[in-house]
Structures are given as C-alpha cells and as structure tokens.
Design a protein around this motif. Sequence first.
Motif, short mmCIF file in Angstrom:
data_model
loop_
_atom_site.label_atom_id
_atom_site.label_comp_id
_atom_site.label_asym_id
_atom_site.label_seq_id
_atom_site.Cartn_x
_atom_site.Cartn_y
_atom_site.Cartn_z
N GLN A 92 17.40 75.47 33.72
CA GLN A 92 18.77 75.92 33.44
C GLN A 92 19.67 75.85 34.66
N GLU A 93 19.33 74.91 35.53
CA GLU A 93 20.14 74.64 36.73
C GLU A 93 19.74 73.26 37.22
N ARG A 94 20.71 72.45 37.58
CA ARG A 94 20.41 71.09 38.02
C ARG A 94 20.02 71.08 39.50
N PRO A 95 18.81 70.62 39.79
CA PRO A 95 18.44 70.48 41.20
C PRO A 95 19.27 69.39 41.86
N PRO A 96 19.55 69.52 43.14
CA PRO A 96 20.38 68.52 43.83
C PRO A 96 19.65 67.21 44.09
N GLU A 97 18.32 67.25 44.05
CA GLU A 97 17.51 66.08 44.37
C GLU A 97 16.11 66.31 43.81
N ILE A 98 15.27 65.29 43.93
CA ILE A 98 13.87 65.46 43.55
C ILE A 98 13.24 66.40 44.57
N ASN A 99 12.80 67.55 44.09
CA ASN A 99 12.20 68.56 44.97
C ASN A 99 11.04 69.23 44.24
N ALA A 100 10.52 70.31 44.81
CA ALA A 100 9.36 71.00 44.23
C ALA A 100 9.66 71.52 42.82
N ASP A 101 10.89 71.97 42.56
CA ASP A 101 11.24 72.44 41.22
C ASP A 101 11.15 71.30 40.20
N VAL A 102 11.60 70.13 40.60
CA VAL A 102 11.55 68.97 39.70
C VAL A 102 10.10 68.57 39.45
#
Length: 156
Positions: A74-84
């Motif tokens: 429910q939030e767009r990550p700014p880049e490919i990171n651990a959340d993605v």
Amino acid sequence: MKAEWINPFLLSTVSAFETMLHCKLKRGVPFVKNGANPSHEVSGVIGLSGKAQGTVVVGLGQEAALGVAEIMLQERPPEINADVTDAVGELTNIIAGRAKSDLDYLNLSVSLPSVITGKNHTIQFPSKVTPICIPFESPWGPVTVEVGLAENPNAT
C-alpha cells in the motif's frame, strides 16, 4: 514436461494476480526456454521436489515488481529494494502453494522462495529439464512463469 504440470502454475498465477492484486493478466504464447538468462529484472524462484522435481520462476519486469509491491504494501517503493523482494517472494510462494494443491498426486514439497534481482543474474534449472516459459502482460509490464519439472524416478 507434461502440460498437466504447467497448467496449475498458470491458473494459480492468473488467480493470484486477480484476487490479491486486482490485476488482469493477458497470456502470451508459451515457448521453450533456452539458457539461464532471466526474462526480467526480478525473479522469484522456488524449488519443488517429490514425484516430480524442478524449479518454478516468476519473473517480473522492474515496473511490474514495483506495481506488485505497491499493491501489497500500500505504498510504492522508490526502487527495487528489500520490500520489493519480500513482496515478490510472497507472491511466488502463494503461486507455488496454490499450484501444489492441484498437483497432490505428485507429493510435492515446496522450498522457501528466493528472489534474485538485476539484469545479469542467471537461473539454473536442474539438468535434463527444459523449462517452458509462459509470458503474460500486466498493466505494469511483463510477467513470466517458467516451469521446469521432471519426473523423479527415486521418489516413492
């Protein structure tokens, strides 16, 4: 590779995208995968063992991976990171788990998913396995499912 082994992964992928992500996928033409290069920048990889053994890969282009993560977090990550990578791992696990239930007769065990990122990563399927790649288009960009399974003659 048997079609009845591939179809549960396709149905599971379409279902997961529709129910979890409210996203319709448009299926492309399946093809035989050659080489170890990934289809996209993010690959959710899961191993299967039992009366069949092999690997399933859920590949997503960068924008598709960010779109999946945005819906799940429910939030767009700014880049490919651990959340993605966590979101893609969870999606891969859900797809494999749902497909496994349709393949009960194979007594499959599903490994924990691994997520590999970057344009130059490689994915090795077991020897003597020729994976089938099924491409999809999503509103966020390309998604593929690669299924590489072979009968395990040593399984009981």
